[in-house]
Design a protein around this motif. Sequence first.
Motif, PDB file in Angstrom:
ATOM      1  N   GLN A  63     -18.636  -3.516  34.613  1.00  0.00           N
ATOM      2  CA  GLN A  63     -18.443  -4.022  35.205  1.00  0.00           C
ATOM      3  C   GLN A  63     -18.393  -5.714  35.002  1.00  0.00           C
ATOM      4  O   GLN A  63     -19.453  -6.334  34.309  1.00  0.00           O
ATOM      5  CB  GLN A  63     -19.430  -4.116  37.146  1.00  0.00           C
ATOM      6  CG  GLN A  63     -19.227  -2.471  37.680  1.00  0.00           C
ATOM      7  CD  GLN A  63     -17.789  -2.548  37.759  1.00  0.00           C
ATOM      8  OE1 GLN A  63     -17.246  -3.483  38.464  1.00  0.00           O
ATOM      9  NE2 GLN A  63     -17.216  -1.316  38.046  1.00  0.00           N
ATOM     10  N   PRO A  64     -17.317  -6.803  35.357  1.00  0.00           N
ATOM     11  CA  PRO A  64     -18.126  -7.616  34.783  1.00  0.00           C
ATOM     12  C   PRO A  64     -18.982  -8.312  35.380  1.00  0.00           C
ATOM     13  O   PRO A  64     -19.241  -7.930  37.096  1.00  0.00           O
ATOM     14  CB  PRO A  64     -16.061  -8.004  35.783  1.00  0.00           C
ATOM     15  CG  PRO A  64     -15.300  -7.253  36.234  1.00  0.00           C
ATOM     16  CD  PRO A  64     -16.323  -6.657  35.530  1.00  0.00           C
ATOM     17  N   LYS A  69     -15.575 -14.613  31.472  1.00  0.00           N
ATOM     18  CA  LYS A  69     -14.983 -15.045  30.872  1.00  0.00           C
ATOM     19  C   LYS A  69     -13.626 -14.793  31.164  1.00  0.00           C
ATOM     20  O   LYS A  69     -12.033 -15.162  30.527  1.00  0.00           O
ATOM     21  CB  LYS A  69     -15.020 -15.981  30.280  1.00  0.00           C
ATOM     22  CG  LYS A  69     -15.938 -17.246  30.822  1.00  0.00           C
ATOM     23  CD  LYS A  69     -16.212 -18.799  30.010  1.00  0.00           C
ATOM     24  CE  LYS A  69     -17.376 -19.328  30.241  1.00  0.00           C
ATOM     25  NZ  LYS A  69     -17.613 -20.188  30.362  1.00  0.00           N
ATOM     26  N   VAL A  70     -13.444 -13.732  29.990  1.00  0.00           N
ATOM     27  CA  VAL A  70     -12.190 -12.282  29.214  1.00  0.00           C
ATOM     28  C   VAL A  70     -12.501 -10.756  30.356  1.00  0.00           C
ATOM     29  O   VAL A  70     -13.665 -10.401  30.565  1.00  0.00           O
ATOM     30  CB  VAL A  70     -12.649 -12.521  28.653  1.00  0.00           C
ATOM     31  CG1 VAL A  70     -11.215 -11.287  28.077  1.00  0.00           C
ATOM     32  CG2 VAL A  70     -12.372 -13.919  27.496  1.00  0.00           C
ATOM     33  N   LEU A  71     -10.613 -10.587  31.011  1.00  0.00           N
ATOM     34  CA  LEU A  71     -11.181  -9.465  31.436  1.00  0.00           C
ATOM     35  C   LEU A  71     -10.388  -8.375  30.333  1.00  0.00           C
ATOM     36  O   LEU A  71      -9.253  -9.185  30.257  1.00  0.00           O
ATOM     37  CB  LEU A  71     -11.141  -9.304  32.688  1.00  0.00           C
ATOM     38  CG  LEU A  71     -12.548 -10.020  34.189  1.00  0.00           C
ATOM     39  CD1 LEU A  71     -11.716  -9.635  34.980  1.00  0.00           C
ATOM     40  CD2 LEU A  71     -12.982  -9.211  34.659  1.00  0.00           C
ATOM     41  N   LEU A  72     -10.481  -7.337  30.959  1.00  0.00           N
ATOM     42  CA  LEU A  72      -9.820  -6.537  29.733  1.00  0.00           C
ATOM     43  C   LEU A  72      -9.094  -5.115  31.404  1.00  0.00           C
ATOM     44  O   LEU A  72      -9.487  -4.882  32.131  1.00  0.00           O
ATOM     45  CB  LEU A  72     -10.160  -5.418  28.895  1.00  0.00           C
ATOM     46  CG  LEU A  72      -9.043  -3.908  28.460  1.00  0.00           C
ATOM     47  CD1 LEU A  72      -8.605  -4.492  27.091  1.00  0.00           C
ATOM     48  CD2 LEU A  72     -10.488  -3.159  27.623  1.00  0.00           C
ATOM     49  N   LYS A  73      -7.601  -5.620  31.315  1.00  0.00           N
ATOM     50  CA  LYS A  73      -6.892  -4.938  32.837  1.00  0.00           C
ATOM     51  C   LYS A  73      -6.515  -3.827  31.340  1.00  0.00           C
ATOM     52  O   LYS A  73      -5.851  -3.360  30.506  1.00  0.00           O
ATOM     53  CB  LYS A  73      -6.224  -5.701  32.913  1.00  0.00           C
ATOM     54  CG  LYS A  73      -5.432  -4.559  33.932  1.00  0.00           C
ATOM     55  CD  LYS A  73      -4.570  -5.610  34.938  1.00  0.00           C
ATOM     56  CE  LYS A  73      -3.076  -4.964  35.991  1.00  0.00           C
ATOM     57  NZ  LYS A  73      -2.073  -5.030  36.667  1.00  0.00           N
ATOM     58  N   VAL A  74      -6.647  -2.000  32.213  1.00  0.00           N
ATOM     59  CA  VAL A  74      -5.918  -1.053  31.491  1.00  0.00           C
ATOM     60  C   VAL A  74      -5.218  -0.474  32.029  1.00  0.00           C
ATOM     61  O   VAL A  74      -5.627  -0.542  33.714  1.00  0.00           O
ATOM     62  CB  VAL A  74      -7.280  -0.394  31.363  1.00  0.00           C
ATOM     63  CG1 VAL A  74      -6.976   1.394  30.399  1.00  0.00           C
ATOM     64  CG2 VAL A  74      -7.840  -1.087  29.885  1.00  0.00           C
ATOM     65  N   SER A  75      -3.404  -0.248  32.115  1.00  0.00           N
ATOM     66  CA  SER A  75      -3.639   0.309  32.990  1.00  0.00           C
ATOM     67  C   SER A  75      -2.406   1.709  32.120  1.00  0.00           C
ATOM     68  O   SER A  75      -2.490   2.017  31.268  1.00  0.00           O
ATOM     69  CB  SER A  75      -1.510  -0.182  33.175  1.00  0.00           C
ATOM     70  OG  SER A  75      -2.254  -1.795  34.029  1.00  0.00           O
TER      71      SER A  75
END
Length: 81
Positions: A63-64, A69-75
């Motif tokens: 979890q963030p 500062k950096v997030l990964l978005k997975v679709s």
Amino acid sequence: PMTLRPARPGERFQPHAQSGSKKISRYFNEKKLSKRKRQGWPVLLMDDTVVALPGYAVDCNFQPKKNSKVLLKVSIHFHQE
């Protein structure tokens, strides 16, 4: 590297805001995911560690945080029959 595969029998993860780990099969059962869908539902892993159950939950260890500062978005797009 991150990979996707179906959950393995007895595999566990720790849902956000819950103490302790939970079997993925039990989590899906509680979410009313049918057995048919459960069998092929992907699990996102980093090495052999469960990161997320796409569309349902992220393991609390991924979890963030407030200072992230950096997030990964997975679709992931599913083809349903």
